[in-house]
Design an enzyme around this catalytic site. Structure first.
Site, PDB file in Angstrom:
ATOM      1  N   LYS A  65       0.813  -1.210   0.000  1.00  0.00           N
ATOM      2  CA  LYS A  65       0.000   0.000   0.000  1.00  0.00           C
ATOM      3  C   LYS A  65       0.852   1.268   0.000  1.00  0.00           C
ATOM      4  O   LYS A  65       0.456   2.288  -0.551  1.00  0.00           O
ATOM      5  CB  LYS A  65      -0.991   0.000   1.158  1.00  0.00           C
ATOM      6  CG  LYS A  65      -0.405   0.073   2.544  1.00  0.00           C
ATOM      7  CD  LYS A  65      -1.504   0.004   3.593  1.00  0.00           C
ATOM      8  CE  LYS A  65      -0.979   0.246   4.993  1.00  0.00           C
ATOM      9  NZ  LYS A  65       0.047  -0.718   5.411  1.00  0.00           N
ATOM     10  N   ARG A  68      -5.632   2.779  12.148  1.00  0.00           N
ATOM     11  CA  ARG A  68      -5.334   1.347  12.297  1.00  0.00           C
ATOM     12  C   ARG A  68      -6.418   0.614  13.075  1.00  0.00           C
ATOM     13  O   ARG A  68      -6.438  -0.615  13.082  1.00  0.00           O
ATOM     14  CB  ARG A  68      -3.985   1.146  13.006  1.00  0.00           C
ATOM     15  CG  ARG A  68      -2.776   1.583  12.208  1.00  0.00           C
ATOM     16  CD  ARG A  68      -1.505   1.297  12.986  1.00  0.00           C
ATOM     17  NE  ARG A  68      -0.320   1.850  12.353  1.00  0.00           N
ATOM     18  CZ  ARG A  68       0.407   1.208  11.442  1.00  0.00           C
ATOM     19  NH1 ARG A  68       0.056  -0.006  11.073  1.00  0.00           N
ATOM     20  NH2 ARG A  68       1.471   1.774  10.904  1.00  0.00           N
ATOM     21  N   ARG A  73      12.682 -11.552   0.832  1.00  0.00           N
ATOM     22  CA  ARG A  73      13.423 -10.315   0.604  1.00  0.00           C
ATOM     23  C   ARG A  73      14.785 -10.354   1.291  1.00  0.00           C
ATOM     24  O   ARG A  73      14.921 -10.846   2.404  1.00  0.00           O
ATOM     25  CB  ARG A  73      12.593  -9.139   1.135  1.00  0.00           C
ATOM     26  CG  ARG A  73      13.114  -7.768   0.777  1.00  0.00           C
ATOM     27  CD  ARG A  73      12.022  -6.726   0.876  1.00  0.00           C
ATOM     28  NE  ARG A  73      11.314  -6.763   2.160  1.00  0.00           N
ATOM     29  CZ  ARG A  73      10.193  -6.107   2.381  1.00  0.00           C
ATOM     30  NH1 ARG A  73       9.618  -5.411   1.412  1.00  0.00           N
ATOM     31  NH2 ARG A  73       9.616  -6.166   3.577  1.00  0.00           N
ATOM     32  N   ARG A  93      16.034  -8.937   7.049  1.00  0.00           N
ATOM     33  CA  ARG A  93      15.699  -8.125   8.207  1.00  0.00           C
ATOM     34  C   ARG A  93      14.794  -8.899   9.163  1.00  0.00           C
ATOM     35  O   ARG A  93      14.035  -9.762   8.737  1.00  0.00           O
ATOM     36  CB  ARG A  93      14.980  -6.837   7.771  1.00  0.00           C
ATOM     37  CG  ARG A  93      15.810  -5.941   6.872  1.00  0.00           C
ATOM     38  CD  ARG A  93      15.058  -4.673   6.533  1.00  0.00           C
ATOM     39  NE  ARG A  93      13.702  -4.958   6.041  1.00  0.00           N
ATOM     40  CZ  ARG A  93      12.833  -4.030   5.691  1.00  0.00           C
ATOM     41  NH1 ARG A  93      13.166  -2.752   5.769  1.00  0.00           N
ATOM     42  NH2 ARG A  93      11.637  -4.355   5.243  1.00  0.00           N
ATOM     43  N   ARG A 149       2.631 -10.007  12.670  1.00  0.00           N
ATOM     44  CA  ARG A 149       2.111  -8.716  12.198  1.00  0.00           C
ATOM     45  C   ARG A 149       0.780  -8.895  11.469  1.00  0.00           C
ATOM     46  O   ARG A 149      -0.125  -8.070  11.593  1.00  0.00           O
ATOM     47  CB  ARG A 149       3.135  -8.043  11.281  1.00  0.00           C
ATOM     48  CG  ARG A 149       4.397  -7.596  12.012  1.00  0.00           C
ATOM     49  CD  ARG A 149       5.448  -7.091  11.054  1.00  0.00           C
ATOM     50  NE  ARG A 149       5.024  -5.838  10.420  1.00  0.00           N
ATOM     51  CZ  ARG A 149       5.641  -5.324   9.354  1.00  0.00           C
ATOM     52  NH1 ARG A 149       6.659  -5.976   8.792  1.00  0.00           N
ATOM     53  NH2 ARG A 149       5.233  -4.183   8.838  1.00  0.00           N
TER      54      ARG A 149
END
Length: 209
Positions: free
Chosen positions: A13, A88, A123, A155, A166
């Site tokens: 997003k 949120r 990633r 990461r 998450r």
């Protein structure tokens, strides 16, 4: 046009918000960025946020909402804006309504959890800032940056366990906003499991309809 972007972490997003802002000539407002701006500018709300951050605590809703209110009052927001990362939760959405924001469209970029986990866990990054992906953008030599020869790493935010945590928080706290804005007739859902340019086209169509 006043727009909110919804979507799980890793749904892309942020990228789409930047593209739409460039297309429409309006600012992209992300919670993290404006909190940093408020801190550096020493605004009243920025100073309040600083006290929580220095204590290692989350910035509470009333302070975040105050910082958002300050930012939306800026001249460059007169013609509209894109909110990315706020609201949120339902209470934050209610606070946004209470301040008279009058949002026009809420675009939810939907990507299956499995695809998000694959995107993020694949990633790899380098200390020089280069980014790779083990499926879609592999380095010439495994584990080594093409640009500087540095060692690539994943990461902590991209670890599968972290991604799943998450996503769980998103589904519990943020996903209910879809129903909240659908009842207001503002929600538009876009398939985010497509090439970036195609998603942008779909978002622009959703903003018109």
């Amino acid at each position: 046009m006043k727009i909110i972007f919804l979507g799980a972490p890793g749904a892309g997003k942020g990228t789409q918000a930047e593209r739409i802002c460039s297309e429409l000539g309006i600012p992209a407002i992300s919670t993290g960025n404006i909190i940093r701006e408020a801190l550096s500018n020493g605004t009243e709300m920025g100073l309040k946020a600083k006290s929580f951050i220095e204590a290692g605590k989350l910035v509470p809703d009333d302070v975040v909402i105050g910082i958002i209110k300050e930012r939306l009052a800026a001249d460059d927001c007169a013609a509209g804006y894109v909110l990315d990362g706020f609201p949120r939760t339902i209470p934050q959405a209610e606070a946004l309504d209470a301040m008279g924001a009058e949002i026009d469209r809420v675009v939810d970029i939907e990507v299956p959890d499995e695809a998000i986990t694959r995107r993020m866990s694949g990633r790899r990054v380098c200390k020089c800032g280069a980014t790779y992906h083990m499926e879609w953008k592999k380095p010439a030599k495994e584990g080594v940056c093409d640009l500087c020869g540095g060692e690539l790493y994943r990461r902590k935010d991209d670890e599968p366990e972290t991604v799943l945590d998450r996503l769980k928080v998103y589904h519990e706290q943020t996903e209910p906003l879809k129903d909240y804005y659908d009842k207001q007739g503002k929600l538009r859902i876009v398939d985010g499991d497509k090439p970036i340019d195609e998603i942008t086209r779909l978002v622009l169509e959703a903003l018109k309809g």
